[in-house]
Design a protein around this motif. Structure first.
Motif, short mmCIF file in Angstrom:
data_model
loop_
_atom_site.label_atom_id
_atom_site.label_comp_id
_atom_site.label_asym_id
_atom_site.label_seq_id
_atom_site.Cartn_x
_atom_site.Cartn_y
_atom_site.Cartn_z
N TYR A 38 0.80 -1.23 0.00
CA TYR A 38 0.00 0.00 0.00
C TYR A 38 0.84 1.28 0.00
O TYR A 38 0.30 2.36 0.22
N ASN A 44 9.44 5.48 2.70
CA ASN A 44 10.72 5.24 3.41
C ASN A 44 11.93 5.19 2.48
O ASN A 44 13.02 4.83 2.90
N ILE A 65 -0.97 -4.62 -3.15
CA ILE A 65 -1.09 -5.98 -2.59
C ILE A 65 -1.25 -5.83 -1.07
O ILE A 65 -0.41 -5.23 -0.41
N GLY A 95 6.15 -10.44 3.69
CA GLY A 95 5.68 -11.76 3.27
C GLY A 95 4.49 -11.70 2.34
O GLY A 95 4.37 -12.52 1.42
N VAL A 97 3.61 -9.39 0.04
CA VAL A 97 3.96 -9.04 -1.34
C VAL A 97 4.76 -10.18 -1.98
O VAL A 97 4.54 -10.52 -3.16
N LYS A 102 4.70 -14.79 -5.69
CA LYS A 102 4.86 -16.22 -6.01
C LYS A 102 3.61 -16.73 -6.74
O LYS A 102 3.70 -17.50 -7.70
N ALA A 138 10.01 -11.47 8.79
CA ALA A 138 8.92 -12.18 9.46
C ALA A 138 8.70 -13.55 8.83
O ALA A 138 9.08 -14.58 9.38
N VAL A 176 16.20 -0.76 5.79
CA VAL A 176 14.84 -0.45 5.31
C VAL A 176 13.78 -0.84 6.34
O VAL A 176 12.61 -0.53 6.16
N HIS A 195 7.98 -19.83 13.94
CA HIS A 195 8.49 -20.73 12.88
C HIS A 195 9.53 -21.69 13.45
O HIS A 195 9.55 -22.88 13.13
N HIS A 264 0.23 -22.51 13.10
CA HIS A 264 0.01 -21.78 11.84
C HIS A 264 -1.34 -22.11 11.22
O HIS A 264 -2.07 -21.22 10.78
#
Ligand code: NZQ
Ligand code: ZN
Length: 384
Positions: A38, A44, A65, A95, A97, A102, A138, A176, A195, A264
């Motif tokens: 967005y 940034n 996205i 993740g 985007v 993918k 993440a 970033v 994870h 998850h």
């Protein structure tokens, strides 16, 4: 240790200033589509850095996205890839985007209905190659070949994966991530932490190296989190968090060991139905998965207690309780909420969530496949 095949071809460019490397990475005559969210990248400076590196290239853009990327949005990008004969996609974001990209990559040349890639694990052959500039540590998507895609109209949040959708490269510049909000910073740390636990807190198979890798990531996340939490600009700490998140889900620590993706899977349903951020769903559910499954995970919970939190005293149940409490405290230290009720979700949600699990055939979860709907119900109820 169990047998395994390990394959990971993703080239990593790590460190401050690495976005400039883009100039030499992409073939000069590529028709490139940038994909992003967005607009954080326009605030940034990341977008400007990318455009500078891509000066002279044929570049189109697809923004918008959303977090938990939707099939509906991504199919618009698929149309652009087809119309403009895009031959390389550059994902710039977290993740969502990267996962979305993918799917775009797999769907663009798919002959049938691309949603079948999610629901029927339909095979796809030709993909559009892509790389990524990671902006949020993440998900680990930058160095793995899985993706999670949502479909709003049917409240689905589903997973697909294939070696064909490994990114060609990933640029990881921790600078970033200074612009991340505390909420996104915390979500990312929790996601990476969980994870690791989903690949570590199962049962022992004599895989000490994988255990030590996992424990190294957990300890580093615990040590570095306070250095970035509500603080912008500690580059070293941001770098350490970023590398932890990538290593947590690039498959390495999960090789040869049992895995348990219950938190998850249950969390995806909570997000699909009630809109929690991915990290928020995990912080609520994970401690309760450990509580409900403490017998099955007994030995590894004791190891976790001792090696991560230094808990050696007391009888075994007391130590396991203490480790679960410490886990909650770590999440709470990042302002993560620990109950579904904190998000105004009450027990009327339970049948809805169980029905989702049933519909998605998620009735044999856990490292031994024995988490049925009754067991999932216990976890959801404990999470209220
Ligand atoms: O959209 P923009 O404006 O870019 O803002 C984003 C978004 O609102 C913002 N953001 C990202 N980088 C930023 C930034 N804001 C300021 N400065 C920056 N540098 O952060 C918000 C969240 O981004 P998102 O990509 O949704 O977060 P995350 O990286 O946590 O990804 C979550 C998605 O990854 C999936 C999740 O299910 C969820 O859909 N996962 C993917 C996995 C995989 N492929 O292996 C595994 C994970 O378990 C996870 O399920
Ligand atoms: Zn996750």
């Amino acid at each position: 240790m169990q047998n395994f095949i390990f394959y990971n071809p993703v080239k990593i460019y790590f460190g401050k200033g690495q976005i400039a490397a883009l100039a030499g990475v992409l073939p000069k005559n590529s028709r490139i589509l940038l994909t992003y969210g967005y607009g954080s990248i326009k605030k940034n400076g990341v977008y400007d850095q990318v455009m500078q590196a891509l000066a002279g290239y044929d570049v189109s853009e697809f923004g918008g996205i959303e977090p938990n990327p939707s099939y509906e949005t991504l199919m618009q990008a698929v149309g652009i890839v087809r119309d403009k004969k895009i031959d390389f996609i550059l994902a710039i974001g977290g993740g969502s985007v990267i996962d979305g990209t993918k799917f775009i990559s797999a769907a663009a040349h798919f002959k049938g209905e691309p949603w079948d890639i999610l629901t029927k694990q339909a095979e796809f052959n030709e993909v559009v190659p892509f790389g990524c500039v990671l902006t949020l540590p993440a998900a680990g998507s930058e160095m793995n070949c899985g993706a999670v895609i949502s479909r709003k109209s049917s409240r689905d949040k589903l997973v697909f994966g294939s070696p064909k959708i490994f990114p060609r490269f990933a640029i990881l510049d921790p600078a970033v991530t200074f612009s991340l909000s505390p909420r996104q910073t915390a979500n990312g740390i929790v996601d990476a932490f969980v994870h690791v636990l989903e690949q570590y807190l199962t049962y022992p198979v004599n895989a000490p190296l994988q255990d030590r890798f996992a424990e190294g990531i957990l300890l580093t996340l615990i040590e570095e989190a306070p250095k970035v939490w509500r603080k912008g600009d500690d580059l070293d700490a941001r770098a350490n968090i970023m590398w932890c998140a990538t290593m947590a889900l690039n498959d390495l620590i999960g090789m040869g060991v049992p895995q348990d993706w219950t938190t998850h899977r249950l969390g995806h349903e909570v997000t699909a139905c009630f809109g929690l951020d991915h990290g928020q769903s995990l912080a609520v559910l994970l401690p309760n998965v450990l509580q409900v499954r403490r017998v099955q995970k007994h030995e590894k919970l004791l190891q976790y207690a001792e090696r991560i939190f230094g808990i050696k005293q007391g009888d075994e149940d007391v130590r396991i309780d203490a480790a679960i409490t410490k886990t909650r405290e770590f999440f709470a230290s990042l302002d993560m909420k620990l109950h579904l009720r904190d998000y105004a979700i009450d027990e009327t949600a339970i049948p809805v969530l169980l029905e989702q699990l049933q519909r998605h055939s998620l009735t044999g979860l856990g490292e031994r496949g024995d988490i049925d709907l009754n067991e999932s119900e216990k976890i959801y109820r404990a999470s209220l």
